[in-house]
Design a protein around this motif. Structure first.
Motif, PDB file in Angstrom:
ATOM      1  N   ILE A  32       7.768  10.560   0.353  1.00 51.76           N
ATOM      2  CA  ILE A  32       6.660   9.870  -0.781  1.00 51.76           C
ATOM      3  C   ILE A  32       5.652   9.254  -0.002  1.00 51.76           C
ATOM      4  N   ALA A  33       6.413   7.884   0.532  1.00 54.03           N
ATOM      5  CA  ALA A  33       5.330   7.214   1.319  1.00 54.03           C
ATOM      6  C   ALA A  33       4.472   8.121   2.401  1.00 54.03           C
ATOM      7  N   TRP A  34       4.979   8.645   3.081  1.00 52.09           N
ATOM      8  CA  TRP A  34       4.311   9.590   4.074  1.00 52.09           C
ATOM      9  C   TRP A  34       3.369  10.324   3.425  1.00 52.09           C
ATOM     10  N   LEU A  35       3.726  10.969   2.493  1.00 53.61           N
ATOM     11  CA  LEU A  35       2.953  12.028   1.708  1.00 53.61           C
ATOM     12  C   LEU A  35       1.588  11.132   1.279  1.00 53.61           C
ATOM     13  N   VAL A  36       1.726   9.991   0.389  1.00 53.14           N
ATOM     14  CA  VAL A  36       0.676   9.310  -0.019  1.00 53.14           C
ATOM     15  C   VAL A  36      -0.014   8.826   1.077  1.00 53.14           C
ATOM     16  N   TYR A  37       0.541   8.206   2.152  1.00 47.12           N
ATOM     17  CA  TYR A  37      -0.473   7.832   3.403  1.00 47.12           C
ATOM     18  C   TYR A  37      -1.043   8.737   4.024  1.00 47.12           C
ATOM     19  N   SER A  38      -0.521   9.947   4.234  1.00 48.89           N
ATOM     20  CA  SER A  38      -1.380  11.278   4.821  1.00 48.89           C
ATOM     21  C   SER A  38      -2.365  11.621   3.941  1.00 48.89           C
ATOM     22  N   LYS A  39      -2.438  11.557   2.842  1.00 49.59           N
ATOM     23  CA  LYS A  39      -3.353  11.992   1.883  1.00 49.59           C
ATOM     24  C   LYS A  39      -4.675  11.109   1.823  1.00 49.59           C
ATOM     25  N   PHE A  40      -4.133   9.744   1.858  1.00 47.33           N
ATOM     26  CA  PHE A  40      -5.238   8.651   1.886  1.00 47.33           C
ATOM     27  C   PHE A  40      -5.956   8.851   3.404  1.00 47.33           C
ATOM     28  N   GLU A  41      -5.171   9.026   4.382  1.00 52.24           N
ATOM     29  CA  GLU A  41      -5.697   9.322   5.898  1.00 52.24           C
ATOM     30  C   GLU A  41      -6.666  10.458   5.597  1.00 52.24           C
ATOM     31  N   GLU A  42      -6.582  11.435   5.213  1.00 51.04           N
ATOM     32  CA  GLU A  42      -7.311  12.491   5.216  1.00 51.04           C
ATOM     33  C   GLU A  42      -8.689  12.417   4.492  1.00 51.04           C
ATOM     34  N   THR A  43      -8.482  11.579   3.333  1.00 51.34           N
ATOM     35  CA  THR A  43      -9.868  11.042   2.773  1.00 51.34           C
ATOM     36  C   THR A  43     -10.406  10.057   3.181  1.00 51.34           C
ATOM     37  N   GLY A  44     -10.064   9.417   4.382  1.00 52.53           N
ATOM     38  CA  GLY A  44     -10.701   8.390   5.072  1.00 52.53           C
ATOM     39  C   GLY A  44     -10.631   7.015   4.081  1.00 52.53           C
ATOM     40  N   GLN A  45      -9.473   6.832   3.530  1.00 52.00           N
ATOM     41  CA  GLN A  45      -9.216   5.534   2.746  1.00 52.00           C
ATOM     42  C   GLN A  45      -8.764   4.358   3.743  1.00 52.00           C
ATOM     43  N   TRP A  46      -8.199   4.719   4.691  1.00 57.84           N
ATOM     44  CA  TRP A  46      -7.937   3.532   5.648  1.00 57.84           C
ATOM     45  C   TRP A  46      -9.018   3.338   6.756  1.00 57.84           C
ATOM     46  N   GLU A  47     -10.323   3.774   6.569  1.00 61.68           N
ATOM     47  CA  GLU A  47     -11.319   3.523   7.258  1.00 61.68           C
ATOM     48  C   GLU A  47     -11.470   1.996   7.325  1.00 61.68           C
ATOM     49  N   SER A  48     -11.815   1.458   8.511  1.00 65.51           N
ATOM     50  CA  SER A  48     -12.238  -0.121   8.513  1.00 65.51           C
ATOM     51  C   SER A  48     -13.239  -0.623   7.679  1.00 65.51           C
ATOM     52  N   GLU A  49     -14.281   0.316   7.657  1.00 63.44           N
ATOM     53  CA  GLU A  49     -15.102  -0.371   6.460  1.00 63.44           C
ATOM     54  C   GLU A  49     -15.036  -0.353   5.070  1.00 63.44           C
ATOM     55  N   LYS A  50     -13.910   0.373   4.754  1.00 63.71           N
ATOM     56  CA  LYS A  50     -13.587   0.230   3.269  1.00 63.71           C
ATOM     57  C   LYS A  50     -12.749  -0.984   3.124  1.00 63.71           C
ATOM     58  N   TRP A  51     -12.074  -1.598   4.215  1.00 61.18           N
ATOM     59  CA  TRP A  51     -11.150  -2.679   3.984  1.00 61.18           C
ATOM     60  C   TRP A  51     -11.907  -3.906   4.315  1.00 61.18           C
ATOM     61  N   THR A  52     -12.851  -3.890   5.337  1.00 57.18           N
ATOM     62  CA  THR A  52     -13.485  -5.079   5.817  1.00 57.18           C
ATOM     63  C   THR A  52     -14.216  -5.941   4.619  1.00 57.18           C
ATOM     64  N   PRO A  53     -14.857  -5.519   3.554  1.00 61.46           N
ATOM     65  CA  PRO A  53     -15.269  -6.082   2.664  1.00 61.46           C
ATOM     66  C   PRO A  53     -14.458  -7.441   2.138  1.00 61.46           C
ATOM     67  N   PHE A  54     -13.133  -7.163   2.116  1.00 60.95           N
ATOM     68  CA  PHE A  54     -12.255  -8.131   1.820  1.00 60.95           C
ATOM     69  C   PHE A  54     -11.842  -9.171   2.480  1.00 60.95           C
ATOM     70  N   LEU A  55     -12.390  -9.278   3.735  1.00 58.02           N
ATOM     71  CA  LEU A  55     -12.459 -10.083   4.589  1.00 58.02           C
ATOM     72  C   LEU A  55     -13.822 -11.116   4.263  1.00 58.02           C
TER      73      LEU A  55
END
Length: 295
Positions: A32-55
């Motif tokens: 289940i964890a791999w499935l969620v991670y892969s789906k997020f990866e397909e939609t670009g949720q792990w791209e750095s520009e989406k997480w850098t605002p929290f820095l």
């Protein structure tokens, strides 16, 4: 040889089955964890520009920290009022006077039956009719939290008192205590100590219920997810960060609850000092009606 009625130690076959079941469960969770991670990866949720605002310190200073303060403010005021409401109406519902117990029971059951969001809506839109302008979203949220969670806490305390042996209250009356003194000195302390985990669990629910203020436009943590998504188009990362903050808050509250519970369990009540004939200021065992002691 002694045998346990409640639990039998597992044999070799049971131990093997337990390992198999644990492995299957871990494999399912990993999938289940791999499935969620892969789906997020397909939609670009792990791209750095989406997480850098929290820095960025401005994101925390202007959005997340104000939202956290809003959540903690509503929780602090709401929990204090809910505890006061719960204690008051629990004692009222346990009163032997029907003119007190019946109305208190009706109030508790009424507010337990109404969804909390509906209570917040009612309080918010009722304020102008009471001449309260401008209307306060904060107090609509806090009073809604107080009425619903306070009613649940009242039931928890009532259940704790009624679970105690009846002989304790009867013994208090037998030695001359009034019903109010019995409740305050004997029953309530024991009930609160035994029901403390349930009370803390309800406070955790209250903390999470502050997120309902988002519907009214109250500035708390959940409302900041929309602000972050509007500015940085990172809905999923913002929701994950806010969820982690909620988890940290609830974990801290749980640790505080465990500390309080441990402290209350360590508090022991021992008998008073047994005096002697040479010390007339201290009552002797014989004078106190205890068996034994010299004549």
């Amino acid at each position: 040889m002694s045998a346990s009625v409640l639990y039998d130690a597992p044999g070799p076959r049971a131990k093997a089955l337990n390992w198999i079941y644990s492995g299957v469960a871990l494999a399912a969770l990993g999938f289940i964890a791999w499935l969620v991670y892969s789906k997020f990866e397909e939609t670009g949720q792990w791209e750095s520009e989406k997480w850098t605002p929290f820095l960025d310190a401005d994101v925390w200073n202007n959005l997340l920290i104000p939202g956290l303060i809003g959540t903690l403010s509503a929780f602090a005021v709401g929990s204090v009022l809910a505890l006061a409401f719960g204690f008051l109406f629990a004692i009222g519902r346990l009163s032997p006077i029907k003119l007190i117990s019946i109305p208190c029971g009706a109030v508790v059951e009424f507010f337990r039956a109404i969804p909390m969001l509906l209570l917040m809506f009612f309080i918010y839109f009722m304020q102008p009719s009471l001449g309260i302008t401008p209307t306060s979203i904060f107090w609509a949220v806090v009073l809604g939290l107080m009425l619903y969670n306070g009613s649940v806490i009242a039931e928890i305390i009532r259940a704790g008192v009624q679970a105690l042996p009846k002989g304790q209250g009867e013994a208090g009356v037998a030695i001359g205590l009034t019903p109010g003194q019995v409740m305050r000195s004997i029953l309530l302390p024991q009930a609160v100590r035994s029901m403390l985990p349930a009370i803390i669990a309800q406070l955790v629910v209250l903390l999470k219920d502050t997120a309902l203020g988002y519907v009214l436009g109250y500035s708390e943590l959940l409302s900041q997810v929309k602000q972050l998504d509007g500015n940085f188009h990172n809905l999923i990362p913002a929701a994950i960060v806010v969820a982690v903050i909620y988890i940290v808050l609830n974990t801290i509250l749980g640790l505080v609850a465990n500390w309080i519970e441990a402290r209350t369990r360590r508090v022991g009540h021992t008998a008073g000092p047994v005096g002697t004939a040479e010390d007339p200021t201290v009552q002797t065992a014989t004078a106190a009606g205890m068996p034994g002691g010299a004549a």
